[in-house]
Write a protein that holds these residues in place. Sequence first.
Motif, short mmCIF file in Angstrom:
data_model
loop_
_atom_site.label_atom_id
_atom_site.label_comp_id
_atom_site.label_asym_id
_atom_site.label_seq_id
_atom_site.Cartn_x
_atom_site.Cartn_y
_atom_site.Cartn_z
N GLU A 125 0.82 -1.21 0.00
CA GLU A 125 0.00 0.00 0.00
C GLU A 125 0.86 1.26 0.00
O GLU A 125 0.46 2.29 -0.57
CB GLU A 125 -0.95 -0.02 1.20
N HIS A 135 -13.33 -0.01 -7.55
CA HIS A 135 -12.94 -1.23 -6.84
C HIS A 135 -12.27 -0.96 -5.50
O HIS A 135 -11.93 -1.90 -4.78
CB HIS A 135 -12.01 -2.07 -7.71
N SER A 136 -12.05 0.30 -5.16
CA SER A 136 -11.34 0.63 -3.93
C SER A 136 -11.89 1.94 -3.37
O SER A 136 -12.16 2.88 -4.12
CB SER A 136 -9.84 0.77 -4.19
N ALA A 137 -12.06 2.00 -2.04
CA ALA A 137 -12.60 3.21 -1.42
C ALA A 137 -11.65 4.38 -1.56
O ALA A 137 -12.08 5.54 -1.72
CB ALA A 137 -12.91 2.95 0.05
N GLY A 184 -5.76 1.85 -1.06
CA GLY A 184 -6.42 0.75 -0.37
C GLY A 184 -7.72 1.20 0.25
O GLY A 184 -8.43 2.04 -0.31
N ASN A 185 -8.04 0.69 1.43
CA ASN A 185 -9.30 1.01 2.08
C ASN A 185 -9.19 2.16 3.06
O ASN A 185 -10.16 2.48 3.75
CB ASN A 185 -9.84 -0.23 2.79
N ALA A 186 -8.02 2.77 3.16
CA ALA A 186 -7.82 3.88 4.11
C ALA A 186 -7.35 5.13 3.36
O ALA A 186 -6.59 5.05 2.40
CB ALA A 186 -6.81 3.49 5.18
N TYR A 187 -7.79 6.25 3.85
CA TYR A 187 -7.40 7.56 3.33
C TYR A 187 -5.89 7.76 3.51
O TYR A 187 -5.34 7.44 4.56
CB TYR A 187 -8.19 8.60 4.13
N ASP A 228 -4.70 10.31 -1.65
CA ASP A 228 -6.01 10.94 -1.81
C ASP A 228 -5.92 12.46 -1.69
O ASP A 228 -6.58 13.19 -2.44
CB ASP A 228 -6.98 10.37 -0.77
N TRP A 284 -16.06 9.31 -4.09
CA TRP A 284 -14.76 9.44 -3.40
C TRP A 284 -14.55 10.85 -2.88
O TRP A 284 -14.07 11.04 -1.76
CB TRP A 284 -13.64 9.04 -4.36
N ARG A 316 -16.21 11.10 0.33
CA ARG A 316 -15.49 10.39 1.40
C ARG A 316 -14.30 11.20 1.89
O ARG A 316 -14.02 11.26 3.09
CB ARG A 316 -15.02 9.01 0.90
N ASP A 362 -13.67 12.91 5.85
CA ASP A 362 -12.59 12.47 6.73
C ASP A 362 -12.32 13.55 7.79
O ASP A 362 -12.31 14.74 7.47
CB ASP A 362 -11.32 12.21 5.90
#
Length: 203
Positions: free
Chosen positions: A87, A147-149, A153-156, A160, A186, A189, A193
Amino acid sequence: MTILYSMIDSGNCYKPRLLMAKLGQSFTNVEVSSHNGATRTPDYMAKNPNAMVPMLELDDGRRIAESNAILLYLAEGTRFLPADRYERALTYQWLFFEQYSHEPYIAVRKALLTFPERAKDATPERLATTLERGNKALRVMEQRLEHSAFFAGNAYSIADIALYAYTHTAELGGFDLKAFPAIGAWLKRVEADPGHVPIEWLP
């Protein structure tokens, strides 16, 4: 005191301001605008010969230029830079993508259309090229976000932050973000945060 040399309407300068706001890190913001030639004064070029912002000056006088290098420095040891080897590599991948395949078209097209001093460069050919290549970058982002938040990966992460800076204002450059629903989700999201601040925020 840490000093950030930046200009308020620059996405590249927004990146470190946003991260430092999230980190609760105190700093002094010094406005140095390319619009009025301030980045090209002898005093500033003695600090950064590349005559660009942002630039971070640490408490001990050492300096770091280039927005994504500043992000990497600030994010070390925080939740914004993944500890996982894969990651972490993805984070670098998207930082490089942002500066090579995204910013030169999405940010530049916005500048051509919104900064009066850039109007002379807004030829039909250049506007067409930046629109085409900017949309290509958005399609790459859309595919990832289906396919990914988040990008690493799945975390900010700082990946981003880097991509948000110019994407969230892309419509000012004539890009239709409604055509990219995964990017739209996105963006929400990112803004949800904890500690998010808008581009005009200053300490």
